[in-house]
Design an enzyme around this catalytic site. Structure first.
Site, mmCIF file in Angstrom:
data_model
loop_
_atom_site.group_PDB
_atom_site.id
_atom_site.type_symbol
_atom_site.label_atom_id
_atom_site.label_comp_id
_atom_site.label_asym_id
_atom_site.label_seq_id
_atom_site.Cartn_x
_atom_site.Cartn_y
_atom_site.Cartn_z
ATOM 1 C CE LYS A 1 -40.258 52.280 -3.194
ATOM 2 N NZ LYS A 1 -40.737 52.648 -4.548
ATOM 3 C CG ASP B 1 -39.068 47.627 -6.705
ATOM 4 O OD1 ASP B 1 -39.016 46.383 -6.627
ATOM 5 O OD2 ASP B 1 -38.431 48.267 -7.567
#
Length: 217
Positions: A121, A139
């Site tokens: 991420k 996320d």
């Protein structure tokens, strides 16, 4: 699950709601963004933005973190959750940048993921925001919205959510869609109190249909 056509429709609607969606972490270069994203793990962007002005004034380059003690960095980010581990990662990450990348943040996602404290991420955020490369960083907001809408399956892993979004959206929309999904999840389709009754996507949202009786739609 939503088809490519309905997924595009959903993102078009969200884009109309949040046309100016962008990274909310304060930064002025790739290194500051990398530090901010590492600090943001399990922490709000708002809190990170309260800490980073002073941090970026004191630590301007990787050498500054390496030359500081672990205890000193910990003290400077103490307000942020997991500050001990994050301080350790910031110093290790900075050392790696100096040893392997000439002090510069690499653009390649795989290279970014070799740095301490950097997962997929974080690497996607840096690649997308700092270097304008197509990427979708998943996320908690992106995952929640994607699963509620039915873009992907409830049981899908974060990586599977990312891959599904990459398949269902054109590459030139990946980066902006990431920010728009975050804004939609952060400010509208919230974890605890989503505004389902007011949502323009209620007619195609599997979660919304569960929460709002048919006669109220």
């Amino acid at each position: 699950m939503l088809s490519k056509k309905l997924t595009t429709h959903a993102l078009d609607t969200i884009a109309h709601m949040y046309p100016e969606a962008e990274c909310e972490l304060t930064h002025s270069n790739a290194f500051e963004l990398l530090v901010a994203v590492i600090l943001s793990a399990q922490c709000t962007d708002a809190l990170v933005n309260k800490v980073t002005p002073g941090l970026f004034d004191k630590y301007r380059q990787p050498e500054d973190y390496v030359n500081a003690t672990q205890e000193e960095v910990e003290e400077d980010i103490r307000r942020i959750g997991l500050f001990r581990n994050k301080a350790k990662n910031l110093r290790k990450m900075s050392e790696s940048l100096l040893v392997h990348y000439g002090g510069e943040v690499p653009q390649d996602r795989d290279e970014l993921m070799k740095l301490a404290g950097v997962g997929r991420k974080t690497a996607n955020v840096v690649a997308s925001v700092a270097f304008d490369l197509p990427a979708i960083a998943v996320d908690t907001h992106v995952e929640r919205v994607s699963k509620r809408l039915g873009i992907c399956r409830w049981k899908d892993s974060v990586l599977e959510v990312e891959k599904t979004l990459m398949v269902k959206l054109p590459e030139d929309r990946w980066s902006q869609a990431h920010h728009q999904l975050i804004f939609f999840g952060r400010y509208f389709c919230k974890a605890r109190n989503p505004q389902c009754e007011l949502c323009p996507l209620l007619d195609i949202c599997r979660e919304g249909k569960k929460r709002v009786p048919e006669e109220q739609r």
